[in-house]
Design an enzyme around this catalytic site. Structure first.
Site, mmCIF file in Angstrom:
data_model
loop_
_atom_site.group_PDB
_atom_site.id
_atom_site.type_symbol
_atom_site.label_atom_id
_atom_site.label_comp_id
_atom_site.label_asym_id
_atom_site.label_seq_id
_atom_site.Cartn_x
_atom_site.Cartn_y
_atom_site.Cartn_z
ATOM 1 N N ARG A 173 -7.495 -12.500 4.660
ATOM 2 C CA ARG A 173 -7.237 -11.068 4.543
ATOM 3 C C ARG A 173 -7.964 -10.477 3.336
ATOM 4 N NH1 ARG A 173 -4.845 -11.562 9.288
ATOM 5 N NH2 ARG A 173 -2.577 -11.679 9.360
ATOM 6 N N ASP A 198 13.147 -5.332 7.215
ATOM 7 C CA ASP A 198 11.749 -5.665 6.963
ATOM 8 C C ASP A 198 11.401 -5.069 5.613
ATOM 9 O OD1 ASP A 198 9.336 -6.501 9.230
ATOM 10 O OD2 ASP A 198 8.736 -5.847 7.218
#
Lengths: 128, 1166
Positions: free
Chosen positions: B247, B355
């Site tokens: 990433r 989350d």
């Protein structure tokens, strides 16, 4: 010229009319009336001695028109009157310069026609 | 959908292939895509290593022109894909129409679509397969298009470590697809299509250099993680290094940064970059019922167990940590809700989705998903728990109410508690070992005894088996092992038991069971007191009373409060040193109570039922036998100190317990707080939603008011009778105009239509309405009003509402009486006109006259056959040609009258023209022509021409004239001969001369008159022309006076009048006015009308002649006059023999005298 001084040539194929008219013409005072019945004779007569004036029937049986002959005479200074059963005005319109008289003829009508053809008036006055 | 775990497999796989495998770029576009494709491709260099696969929404029924259009823009070969085609660098591949495209390894596969048109998502499908096959070498590009195809695909690519570009929505012709892709958060760069190729090349060049350079730079990675933690509060230092590196490399390449130092600088300078990297790290593909088999196992084995173990008023608690955009949480909520619905008496259900990604939570809370979820969610669930929206589906309130979302970190924040099921799929795969272990412990902590854990297939931390047992092995469902939860970083201590107050009396009653026992207890045992666990007195025996004393103030039941103050110290020590169950402890007390010395032994025994028995025995008499007697004083102090210390220990213990209890409950409160926060979040968003809805509703209401007012104005203004009926044909509404036909009033609303009177045929209205209700099709019929005076058209239409296709009918009535009458009249006129036209056409066709119609430009508009014959040109050839063109030789004669008619608008008639035509070029023809105007609106539109060919008549007329002339000639010659013969006879006669004279004169007169007539072709003569030759010319104008108007007489009258006047004149010459010198005759004539038609009267008057004696003779002359006038002319003759002279009046009919008169004015005028 006066009618009394005139020798006139008269052409007419109709015998009876010719005789009567010749008498009338004489009565009118023409000095001499020389009557002929056909063109041939008329020509020879005119050749032999020129007339002072002429009265011509237009339609001559067997020989046609007398117009040309008459015009020949006119060319020589002779007053000519054409006689016809047709309408006088029509004929005069058709043949300019010619003088016509309408049948049946009378003394007055003939005198009038000769006046118009140039013959001096008055000489035949008593015939009317 | 890729299977769970494919992601990691793909990543490791692609890492191995990197550098050698082709770089495959999947480009998706729909509406407006051609232009974007062309721009994109036109920037490709002449040589390159990229393989571009273009996926476009194509009409399956038409061959695509795309290959041809695109190959014009690039040097790169453009291939139309066939099944099994290998992907090679430096090529462009195009999807063919009607097929679904996937990539398997390096081969392109085509399949028929398995979903109906409209639900197909070829771009998603290809990009997902591209992510699986190419991993980090995959690039997804989304260009212009409507809808949301590609959104799922770009997420898959991002998750696999690939690169995602999206066309700038501002540049895209249709921004639906670019915006949908952007909304996933998986997009690396937003670019105009023209820049994509350059950025792409740059990216790959850079990336191949970056990865090796940072792979071993542990310090760099640590610093980045630290910075992300600083900015976002989330620690990624324990994330898998491979994922993290990948990433990171993508971010650096996208930013065009080559060195770690430069990226660190960017991270520090640009606050947003940490967030970007954070988002990239969190990218997680999620779906409803992702891995159907596992969910099926959950549904079969776990859900019913949980649901059935709870009563209606209890609650099931489910926790879905790492819920991302909510699909997993909703999936489980659906399973739970459906099971609860099935058993009909379900407990309450609460699903907590947590989350750390706020953006994802926002999506989850909105609960709006694209159409693509129809492939993931079973149809029955879709129908039950979702509502369709224009762009997709929205979670229904029944489901939404079950699920609560909140921001919470698994590893950072305190967990939920008393959870029945934890579902945490594919979250921990990004965690390293330490974090994974922690997560498992957290789940263990949160779950109830026997709670369930549902995790992804590739999540298998070693500690799992220590805390959980397999439940359904293949489906990765585990069950919590029994036993208390291990403290995480906080102690977990059991909840203290507090006996409810109500139980006390029940316990007391147990002690009064039997009488002997009672007696024994009352009288023979030492005094005793029973205490509960809290050391409160629940029973005291009779003898114990003297050791108890109630203190002033609020009464407390604790034993230390009730016992006499003297005993309090001893009792406290006993109580604080509470013995174990079944054990006893003793203490002695020596002192005074109420002034009496006592020696008491206090025994405390913990009984089996957790009550405590305190027995007090008075041992005053046994004083010396007691052990420890000697230590009474000293020992008493020592004991006391020890007691105090023990007491202190007890106090410490109590404090610790209390603290632990507090901490525990604090934890609980925290958990509850979390939940409350979650709910608050929920409420807030619900509130927002409600405000939005409220606002919308207000707008709707305003709109409705407006529409309502429009409608009401319309209804009141319309002149068309309109009636609204409901399904039962009851009157719902009507326009005021309808009252002219129906006899309803406002109060009739709600009544059946056939109950109300009407001027029209109601049964037909009812029948048609019922048909419309049954079929939904509009109906129409014609009706007459009852009086038969008006005709109406009835139109019945279904009344539709959003909820029902046919909720009633609307019908209108239109008065068509005048319309129909008008139509009939028009039809009649038309038929008449047609007939007239046919007649005219026929006339034109058969007319012996030639006819034509000519316009202003002298062109023929119409001609008939005769005209065509004259012109020698066919009918057709006339049209459009001009007169001069068709008849060049006659144009000069034809055209001027035409112009004249156009100018004056009046006809020109009977004009003759002559000349040659094409038909008879050799012969001159004569025509008589009429030109007449055809008028239209007061102006001449055209000129009609009638042409008669009079050539033949003209010829005849000429011939006739010739014959007539010849005849006249002959008649005259004959008359000449007769006259000559008479003259001859007269000349020769000796007698009767006069008779001959008279005869000759008569014949001459006849001949004269005849001459007069021949001049005019036997047509006519003027009366004066007849009279003058007979009178004035013969007898002199002075003796004849003629007076009268100019009259024309025909031939018959001319001859008769001529003959009569001749005889009168002859007679006058012989015997009358002309016979002497002075007599005169006056002859006058005139036209007059005495009532029997117009006549001509002629009056002959003699005067000045010899005197007439008596009646005149009736001689031949008189007879001739009478017979010629009366016999020949049908007139009358009157003879008056007056003395001064004869007066004779002749009259005859004027009209008779003018029959067959020809106009001789021209000729006769001479």
């Amino acid at each position: 010229m006066r009618p009394s001084d005139c020798a006139l040539l008269y052409l007419e194929d109709e015998i009876i009319v010719a005789l009567d008219t010749a008498q009338t013409l004489e009565d009118m005072g023409f000095a001499e009336v020389r009557l002929v019945h056909n063109l041939r004779r008329a020509r020879s007569e005119a050749e032999a001695k020129l007339p002072d004036c002429a009265l011509l029937d237009v339609n001559i049986a067997g020989e046609g028109l007398s117009i040309e002959f008459g015009q020949g005479l006119m060319a020589r200074g002779i007053p000519v009157v054409f006689a016809s059963g047709y309408n006088r005005h029509e004929m005069e319109a058709e043949h300019a310069g010619l003088v016509f008289v309408e049948k049946p003829l009378s003394a007055a009508a003939i005198a009038d026609a000769f006046d118009r053809a140039g013959l001096a008036p008055g000489a035949h006055g008593q015939g009317g | 959908m890729p299977q769970d775990g494919d992601v990691t497999a793909a990543e490791s796989d692609s890492a191995a292939r990197e550098g050698s495998a082709p770089l495959i770029i999947g480009v998706g576009a729909s509406a407006g895509g051609l232009e974007a494709f062309q721009t994109l491709l036109s920037h490709l260099p002449e040589r390159h290593d990229l393989a571009l696969v273009l996926v476009q929404h194509l009409d399956p029924d038409h061959e695509s022109l795309l290959p041809e259009l695109l190959s014009k823009r690039t040097h790169t070969p453009v291939q139309s894909i066939t099944d099994g085609m290998e992907v090679r660098p430096g090529n462009i591949y195009l999807i063919p129409p009607g097929s679904s495209l996937t990539l398997e390894g390096d081969r392109l596969r085509l399949q028929a679509f398995d979903s109906p048109r409209g639900l197909r998502r070829p771009i998603d499908r290809f990009l997902v397969s591209l992510a699986q096959s190419a991993g980090a070498n995959a690039t997804g590009i989304i260009l212009s298009g409507t809808g949301s195809d590609g959104a799922v695909g770009v997420k898959a690519i991002k998750e696999a470590g690939g690169l995602v570009f999206v066309q700038d929505p501002k540049q895209a012709k249709y921004d639906g697809m670019p915006r949908s892709a952007l909304a996933t958060g998986a997009v690396d760069l937003v670019l105009p299509s023209s820049e994509m190729v350059d950025v792409l090349n740059d990216y790959y060049n850079r990336r191949s250099g970056i990865e090796p350079s940072i792979r071993n730079d542990a310090e760099f990675i640590e610093r980045v993680a630290k910075h992300v933690r600083y900015r976002t509060g989330h620690d990624f230092s324990h994330y898998k290094e491979g994922t993290f590196l990948r990433r990171l490399a993508v971010r650096m390449s996208v930013l065009g940064i080559d060195t770690p130092a430069a990226y660190l600088k960017e991270l520090i300078d640009n606050k947003a970059e940490a967030g970007r990297l954070f988002r990239d790290l969190l990218i997680n593909v999620t779906a409803f019922f992702r891995d159907h088999e596992a969910f099926e196992a959950l549904r079969e084995n776990v859900i019913p167990k949980i649901v059935q173990s709870r009563d209606r008023d209890e609650e099931i608690r489910v926790w879905v940590p790492g819920c991302s955009t909510g699909q997993e949480a909703y999936s489980i909520a659906m399973l739970m809700a459906d099971e609860a619905r099935r058993v009909d008496a379900g407990p309450r259900i609460a699903v907590f989705g947590t989350d750390i990604d706020d953006d994802a939570l926002r999506v989850a809370r909105r609960g709006v998903y694209p159409n693509a979820i129809a492939e993931e969610v079973p149809a029955e669930y879709l129908e039950r728990y979702f509502r369709p929206t224009p762009g997709g589906y929205e979670v229904a309130p029944t489901l939404r109410d079950i699920v609560r979302f909140s921001n919470q970190s698994i590893v950072k924040d305190p967990p939920f508690s008393k959870i029945d099921l934890v579902s945490c799929r594919n979250v921990t795969i990004y965690f390293d070992q330490v974090l994974q272990d922690l997560a498992i412990r957290v789940f263990h902590y949160a779950l109830r005894e026997d709670g369930f854990l549902f995790i992804g297939p590739s999540e298998n931390p070693p500690v799992l088996q220590r805390y959980f047992t397999d439940f359904v092995a293949g489906a990765r469902i585990f069950r919590r092992r029994a036993g208390p939860a291990r403290p995480l970083n906080l102690p977990n201590i059991g909840v203290p038991t507090i006996t409810p107050v109500g139980q006390r009396d029940a316990m007391a009653s147990e002690f009064q069971q039997r009488s002997y026992e009672q007696a024994l207890l009352d009288h023979h045992v030492p005094p005793y007191i029973v205490l509960n666990l809290s050391n409160e007195v629940i029973y005291a025996s009779d003898g114990a009373a003297r050791y108890l004393a109630v203190k002033p103030g609020a009464t407390k039941t604790g034993v230390l409060h009730l016992i006499r103050p003297e005993l309090e110290g001893v009792a406290r020590r006993l109580v604080n040193l509470a013995p174990e169950r079944g054990e006893r402890s003793e203490r002695e007390y020596q002192g005074e109570i109420d002034g009496k010395p006592v020696r008491l032994v206090l025994t405390l025994e913990r009984l089996e039922d957790d009550t405590t028995l305190l027995v007090l025995r008075d041992y005053l008499d046994l004083r010396d036998d007691r052990p420890g007697h000697g230590e009474a004083d000293d020992g008493g102090i020592t004991d006391y100190v020890r007691d105090l210390e023990e007491q202190l220990d007890g106090a410490r213990q109590t404090i610790r317990t209390t603290v632990e209890e507090l901490e525990t409950s604090n934890e609980e409160l925290k958990s509850s707080n979390e939940e409350m926060m979650s709910m608050n979040e929920e409420l807030q968003s619900a509130n927002e939603e409600l405000s939005t809805i409220n606002e919308e509703l207000q707008n709707k209401v305003a709109e409705l008011n407006e529409v309502n007012s429009d409608l009401s104005n319309f209804i009141h203004s319309t002149r068309i009778p309109t009636v609204f009926l409901d399904e039962d044909l009851r009157l719902r509404s009507f326009t005021p105009e309808a009252q002219t036909v129906f006899r309803f009033v406002e109060q009739d609303k709600g009544r059946r239509i056939d109950d109300i009177g009407a001027d029209i045929d109601l049964p037909t209205v009812v029948r048609l309405s019922q048909e419309v209700l049954a079929t939904g099709q509009a109906q129409e019929a014609e009706l007459q009003t009852a009086d038969g005076r008006a005709e109406m058209v009835l139109r019945v239409l279904p009344y539709r509402t959003e909820s029902a296709p046919v909720a009633g009918v609307v019908f209108t009535l239109t008065d068509v009486t005048e319309l129909r009458a008008g139509a009939r009249e028009i039809e009649h006129q038309r038929a008449q006109a047609q007939k007239n036209l046919a007649e005219i056409e026929e006339l034109y066709r058969v007319s012996p006259q030639a006819m034509a119609l000519i316009d202003r430009d002298m062109r023929f508009l119409r001609v008939n056959r005769r005209m065509a014959e004259i012109d020698g040109v066919s009918i057709d050839e006339h049209f459009g040609r001009t007169v001069a063109d068709v008849m060049p030789r006659l144009g000069d004669q034809m055209a001027p009258p035409v112009r004249e008619v156009f100018e004056r608008g009046e006809p020109v008639l009977d004009r003759r023209i002559s000349g040659h035509t094409e038909a008879h070029p050799e012969q001159e023809r004569v025509w008589e022509v009429d030109w007449y105007p055809i008028m239209e609106h007061g102006a001449v539109r055209a000129v009609g021409v009638n042409v008669r060919d009079v050539t033949h008549q003209a010829d005849m007329s000429r011939e006739l004239q010739r014959v007539m002339k010849e005849l006249q000639h002959r008649v005259k010659n004959m008359l000449s001969n007769v006259l000559a013969l008479v003259n001859r006879a007269r000349r020769e006669a000796t007698t009767d001369v006069e008779v001959f004279e008279t005869l000759a004169k008569r014949i001459e007169a006849l001949a004269n008159t005849h001459k007069l007539l021949t001049t005019a072709n036997w047509g006519a003569a003027r009366i004066r022309d007849i009279l003058e030759p007979e009178l004035s010319a013969v007898y002199g104008a002075d003796r004849v006076r003629l007076r009268g108007p100019d009259l024309l007489l025909n031939a018959r009258a001319t001859l008769s009048v001529g003959m009569a006047i001749h005889e009168l004149a002859t007679n006058a010459a012989k015997y009358g006015a002309f016979s002497n010198a002075g007599g005169t005759v006056a002859l006058s004539w005139s036209r007059l009308d005495e009532g029997e038609g117009e006549i001509v009267r002629m009056v002959w008057e003699e005067g000045g002649g010899p005197e007439v004696s008596g009646q005149g003779r009736q001689g031949f002359g008189s007879q001739l006059i009478v017979s010629t006038i009366e016999g020949g002319l049908e007139g009358r003759v009157e003879m008056d023999w007056r003395r001064e002279g004869l007066r004779c009046t002749i009259e005859f009919d004027y009209d008779l005298a003018r029959e067959n008169l020809l106009d001789v004015s021209a000729d006769a005028a001479e």
